[in-house]
Structures are given as structure tokens and as C-alpha cells.
Design a protein around this motif. Structure first.
Motif, PDB file in Angstrom:
ATOM      1  N   GLY A  55      -4.536  -8.545   9.381  1.00 12.45           N
ATOM      2  CA  GLY A  55      -4.057  -7.500   8.485  1.00 12.45           C
ATOM      3  C   GLY A  55      -2.719  -6.910   8.867  1.00 12.45           C
ATOM      4  O   GLY A  55      -2.270  -5.956   8.223  1.00 12.45           O
ATOM      5  N   PHE A  56      -2.057  -7.472   9.880  1.00 12.77           N
ATOM      6  CA  PHE A  56      -0.829  -6.842  10.373  1.00 12.77           C
ATOM      7  C   PHE A  56       0.230  -6.737   9.283  1.00 12.77           C
ATOM      8  O   PHE A  56       0.871  -5.699   9.111  1.00 12.77           O
ATOM      9  N   GLY A  57       0.447  -7.804   8.546  1.00 14.91           N
ATOM     10  CA  GLY A  57       1.465  -7.785   7.494  1.00 14.91           C
ATOM     11  C   GLY A  57       0.904  -7.620   6.097  1.00 14.91           C
ATOM     12  O   GLY A  57       1.618  -7.820   5.114  1.00 14.91           O
ATOM     13  N   ALA A  58      -0.363  -7.235   5.994  1.00 16.49           N
ATOM     14  CA  ALA A  58      -1.026  -7.178   4.689  1.00 16.49           C
ATOM     15  C   ALA A  58      -0.614  -5.948   3.888  1.00 16.49           C
ATOM     16  O   ALA A  58      -0.291  -4.897   4.448  1.00 16.49           O
ATOM     17  N   THR A  59      -0.651  -6.094   2.570  1.00 18.20           N
ATOM     18  CA  THR A  59      -0.445  -4.963   1.663  1.00 18.20           C
ATOM     19  C   THR A  59      -1.573  -4.946   0.645  1.00 18.20           C
ATOM     20  O   THR A  59      -1.982  -5.990   0.133  1.00 18.20           O
ATOM     21  N   ALA A  60      -2.070  -3.758   0.359  1.00 19.27           N
ATOM     22  CA  ALA A  60      -3.169  -3.575  -0.592  1.00 19.27           C
ATOM     23  C   ALA A  60      -2.607  -2.914  -1.838  1.00 19.27           C
ATOM     24  O   ALA A  60      -2.489  -1.689  -1.896  1.00 19.27           O
ATOM     25  N   GLY A  61      -2.226  -3.728  -2.835  1.00 18.60           N
ATOM     26  CA  GLY A  61      -1.462  -3.180  -3.935  1.00 18.60           C
ATOM     27  C   GLY A  61      -0.128  -2.688  -3.386  1.00 18.60           C
ATOM     28  O   GLY A  61       0.553  -3.390  -2.640  1.00 18.60           O
ATOM     29  N   ALA A  62       0.239  -1.455  -3.732  1.00 21.47           N
ATOM     30  CA  ALA A  62       1.494  -0.874  -3.236  1.00 21.47           C
ATOM     31  C   ALA A  62       1.330  -0.193  -1.886  1.00 21.47           C
ATOM     32  O   ALA A  62       2.301   0.325  -1.332  1.00 21.47           O
ATOM     33  N   GLY A  95      -3.271   7.734  -9.897  1.00 15.82           N
ATOM     34  CA  GLY A  95      -2.869   9.130  -9.878  1.00 15.82           C
ATOM     35  C   GLY A  95      -3.524   9.969  -8.805  1.00 15.82           C
ATOM     36  O   GLY A  95      -3.334  11.186  -8.766  1.00 15.82           O
ATOM     37  N   THR A  96      -4.292   9.328  -7.899  1.00 13.54           N
ATOM     38  CA  THR A  96      -4.987  10.076  -6.855  1.00 13.54           C
ATOM     39  C   THR A  96      -4.858   9.325  -5.528  1.00 13.54           C
ATOM     40  O   THR A  96      -4.363   8.199  -5.479  1.00 13.54           O
ATOM     41  N   LEU A 115       0.498   9.321   0.038  1.00 11.88           N
ATOM     42  CA  LEU A 115       0.202   9.675  -1.352  1.00 11.88           C
ATOM     43  C   LEU A 115       0.069  11.173  -1.509  1.00 11.88           C
ATOM     44  O   LEU A 115      -0.379  11.868  -0.585  1.00 11.88           O
ATOM     45  N   PRO A 116       0.437  11.710  -2.685  1.00  8.76           N
ATOM     46  CA  PRO A 116       0.254  13.152  -2.902  1.00  8.76           C
ATOM     47  C   PRO A 116      -1.220  13.532  -2.880  1.00  8.76           C
ATOM     48  O   PRO A 116      -2.073  12.739  -3.306  1.00  8.76           O
ATOM     49  N   LEU A 158      -1.793   1.621  -8.490  1.00 11.42           N
ATOM     50  CA  LEU A 158      -0.910   1.100  -7.442  1.00 11.42           C
ATOM     51  C   LEU A 158      -1.123  -0.385  -7.156  1.00 11.42           C
ATOM     52  O   LEU A 158      -0.904  -0.850  -6.033  1.00 11.42           O
ATOM     53  N   ALA A 159      -1.540  -1.141  -8.187  1.00 14.68           N
ATOM     54  CA  ALA A 159      -1.576  -2.598  -8.020  1.00 14.68           C
ATOM     55  C   ALA A 159      -0.156  -3.123  -7.862  1.00 14.68           C
ATOM     56  O   ALA A 159       0.818  -2.459  -8.224  1.00 14.68           O
ATOM     57  N   LYS A 160      -0.018  -4.319  -7.313  1.00 12.16           N
ATOM     58  CA  LYS A 160       1.302  -4.922  -7.147  1.00 12.16           C
ATOM     59  C   LYS A 160       1.920  -5.193  -8.515  1.00 12.16           C
ATOM     60  O   LYS A 160       1.263  -5.741  -9.404  1.00 12.16           O
ATOM     61  N   PHE A 161       3.192  -4.834  -8.658  1.00  7.25           N
ATOM     62  CA  PHE A 161       3.840  -4.894  -9.960  1.00  7.25           C
ATOM     63  C   PHE A 161       4.233  -6.315 -10.352  1.00  7.25           C
ATOM     64  O   PHE A 161       4.168  -6.703 -11.503  1.00  7.25           O
ATOM     65  N   ASN A 162       4.642  -7.109  -9.373  1.00  6.23           N
ATOM     66  CA  ASN A 162       5.081  -8.480  -9.658  1.00  6.23           C
ATOM     67  C   ASN A 162       4.198  -9.474  -8.900  1.00  6.23           C
ATOM     68  O   ASN A 162       4.571  -9.976  -7.838  1.00  6.23           O
TER      69      ASN A 162
END
Length: 362
Positions: A178-185, A219-220, A360-361, A251-255
Motif C-alpha cells: 500500500g505504500f504508493g496506493a491511492t483510494a480514489g482521490a 461531501g463528508t 478532508l473538511p 472522491l473517486a478517481k476522475f480519469n
């Protein structure tokens, strides 16, 4: 019509299995290593921003796999089909690096073979055994690390390092596969969790979350997995109260891109189950990803779940199917919790452009 009424009446009078009673709880470590007979090794290359996670049973273990993503990268998963010769594994490897990461299993297999572990039709000192090391990879090649490795990708070395340094203690977040992993954004990472039933059976999960989908409600900063949280293991904020649009992925990946994502997991149980029973548990455990990530199992993910039994506890022959159903349902819950724990604990390596949950806010 009379036949239909007869069938309905018969079903109504069938004796259904009694519900489980009592209260279980997470294991002492809240980790897959709460399952007896199991240890975890992790290694990472901080310059390349990638890593490897190894699940190592004390002895060969019955194992199954279920693949749901549209772009998987795997090794020796076909060997786990119940109709094939070998139903047991010597280790399971999860790795970053896309196709390069499959070489991590070479390092693991070489170490196991040197220890005399592996499959052999006939044991002879002049013929090394063949360790069975099913593996799966995720895509972290675009995380900004130095991937100019030419003909010497680091994964064999990382696999060897990980299997040589296994432990009962499992680090969370930006470690191992998981070092370089991204979960959505958000920054993804390694998560783990466990649960011990009221009657003493243990289910554990470890996951490397690198999903296309988001792990938080749009949004959360509340996790999709919040209904399954125990205590405050990933913040304790509880479920979101807001309604969500059918196509609002937050916050899913956009591309998205093919094979550029993927969540990898391994479930472990201490119950003595066979290959077919573990296959069912692997299948049921996939629902844990659905509870924690939205969307999931897309054409752009390679989602793969292994499930192994350390066979520490013998089950009665009666009502085994009910026990499999219980353990499979728990595996899904435990895996959902592990996903959230991994993202909650993840931190950003220097220069990486993702966000963390803490950013995140509120």
C-alpha cells in the motif's frame, strides 16, 4: 396450484438454522495475525514509492481466490481451483508495481524453497520443492516515485526482504503493497482487522486499497464502512446522514485507466475448511469491498481476494454450511473495516499529490 401451496407449506415448516447468539469482538491486535498460525511481512522502496506485503502461514494452508475486477494481474491463481492438483499455498504475495510486481513472488518462493517448503511429489535432497505462492498486483507506477529501474525492478528483492522479516505486528497505512496506493482521490494503504466470534472462531483480513472508487461518502469524511466500525478504529465519526445521488461518486478517481487501480485482500480463518468452503468465503468477502468502496469491481480495477485457512480449529461435520455462511458474512464485515483502517492510517510520502483522510473538511 395445489403443488405450489404444498411447496410453500413445506418451506414454512422447515427447520432453519438457529441464529448465532452471544457477542464477539476484535482480536487483541485487531489484525489478520489474530488468526493463529499466520504472520505478515512488509517491505517498501521509499525512493520508488512502492512495496510488497507477504502473508505467511506457519505451514502450507488451504487457499482459494475470487477475482472481480476487470483488469487483474495475478500469478498462480489458476492453481487454486478445486479441480486442480494443489489446493494449498506456502504464502500469498500482494505487491505494487503492476506487472513488474509479480516478480515479488520470485523472492518469496526462493526463500521458501531454501527452507525446504513447497510442493513435491517425491522428497529428494537433490531436487528443490516448488513453493506455491499465488500473487496479485496493483498499479502504483504513476505515484511520482522513481521508476527508472531499467532491467532491475526492485520487487524480487522486496519480496525476499518481506518474507525474511515477518511478524505478528502489522503496520497500517503507507507501508508494504500500500505504500504508493491511492483510494480514489485519497491516499490508500494497508489495512487490517479481525473478529473473534462468541464461540471462538477467528476471522482476519488484510487489504491494500488502491481503488478507483471513493471510501468516503460524497461531501463528508465519513467512511462508507462506518456502520461496521468497532469502537473508534477509523475515527469513530459514524455513518453519514446525507442522501447520495446514484451517480455521485464523490472522491473517486476522475480519469480512470485500465489496470491503474485495484484493491487486493487476503482473508484468513482458523477454522479447518476445505478449498470449496474457502472459495465461498472469498466470494462472500468481496461484499466487504462493496460496503467500503464506491464504485468497486469496475473495468479499471483488478480487485482480487484470497482466502486461506490455517486449520487451527476443527469444525464439527454437522451444519458446516451454516458455519461457512457465518464466517463468510463476518469476512465481508472485517474486510470493510480493514479498508477504512488502511486509508485512515495512510500518510503522504514527500512530494505525493494525493490527499489524506485527515485533510478532508470536518
Amino acid at each position: 396450484m395445489l403443488r405450489r401451496h404444498f411447496l410453500l407449506a413445506s418451506l414454512a415448516t422447515m427447520a432453519l438454522p438457529a441464529r448465532a447468539t452471544g457477542t464477539g469482538k476484535p482480536g487483541a491486535r485487531n489484525s489478520i495475525t489474530d488468526v493463529g498460525g499466520l504472520s505478515i511481512g512488509q517491505a517498501q522502496d521509499t525512493r520508488a514509492r512502492t512495496g510488497v506485503t507477504v502473508i505467511l502461514p506457519d505451514q502450507s494452508a488451504v487457499c482459494a481466490v475470487d477475482v472481480r475486477g476487470g483488469g487483474p494481474g495475478t500469478r498462480e491463481t489458476d492453481a487454486l481451483n478445486a479441480w486442480n492438483l494443489v489446493h494449498r499455498v506456502d504464502a500469498v504475495t500482494l505487491s505494487g508495481g503492476s506487472v513488474y510486481g509479480l516478480a515479488a513472488a520470485d523472492g518469496v518462493a526462493s526463500w521458501l524453497g531454501a527452507q525446504g517448503r513447497g510442493f513435491a511429489m517425491t522428497k529428494r535432497p537433490d531436487i528443490p520443492p516448488s513453493p506455491i505462492v499465488p500473487s496479485a498486483i496493483l498499479y502504483d507506477l504513476n505515484d511520482g516515485g522513481d521508476k527508472n529501474w531499467g532491467t532491475e525492478p526492485p520487487y524480487r528483492k522486496l519480496g525476499l526482504e518481506a518474507v525474511q522479516h515477518t511478524s505478528q505486528d502489522v503496520a497500517l497505512g503507507t507501508v508494504g503493497a500500500g505504500f504508493g496506493a491511492t483510494a480514489g482521490a485519497l491516499k490508500g494503504g494497508i489495512g487490517t482487522a479481525s473478529f473473534i466470534t462468541h464461540d471462538g472462531l477467528t476471522v482476519g483480513a488484510i487489504v491494500a486499497c488502491n481503488s478507483l472508487g471513493s471510501v468516503v461518502v460524497p461531501g463528508t469524511k465519513r467512511f462508507w464502512a462506518a456502520p461496521f466500525e468497532i469502537g473508534k478504529e477509523f475515527g469513530g465519526l459514524g455513518p453519514a446522514a446525507s442522501l447520495v445521488g446514484e451517480e455521485d461518486w464523490g472522491l473517486a478517481k476522475f480519469n480512470p485507466a485500465p489496470r491503474a487501480n485495484t484493491t487486493l485482500a487476503c482473508i484468513a480463518v482458523d477454522a479447518d475448511l476445505d478449498a470449496d468452503e474457502m472459495k465461498r468465503i472469498a466470494m462472500m468477502a468481496q461484499d466487504g469491498l462493496s460496503r467500503a468502496i464506491r464504485p468497486v469491481h469496475s473495468p479499471f480495477d483488478g480487485d482480487t481476494v484470497f482466502a486461506l485457512s490455517t486449520a487451527q480449529k476443527t469444525l464439527p461435520s454437522a451444519a458446516r454450511s451454516v458455519l461457512v455462511a457465518r464466517l463468510g458474512a463476518l469476512a465481508a464485515d472485517v474486510l470493510a473495516r480493514a479498508v477504512a483502517r488502511g486509508v485512515y492510517a495512510a500518510t503522504l510520502p514527500t512530494g505525493m499529490s494525493s490527499k489524506t483522510w485527515a485533510m478532508l473538511p470536518s
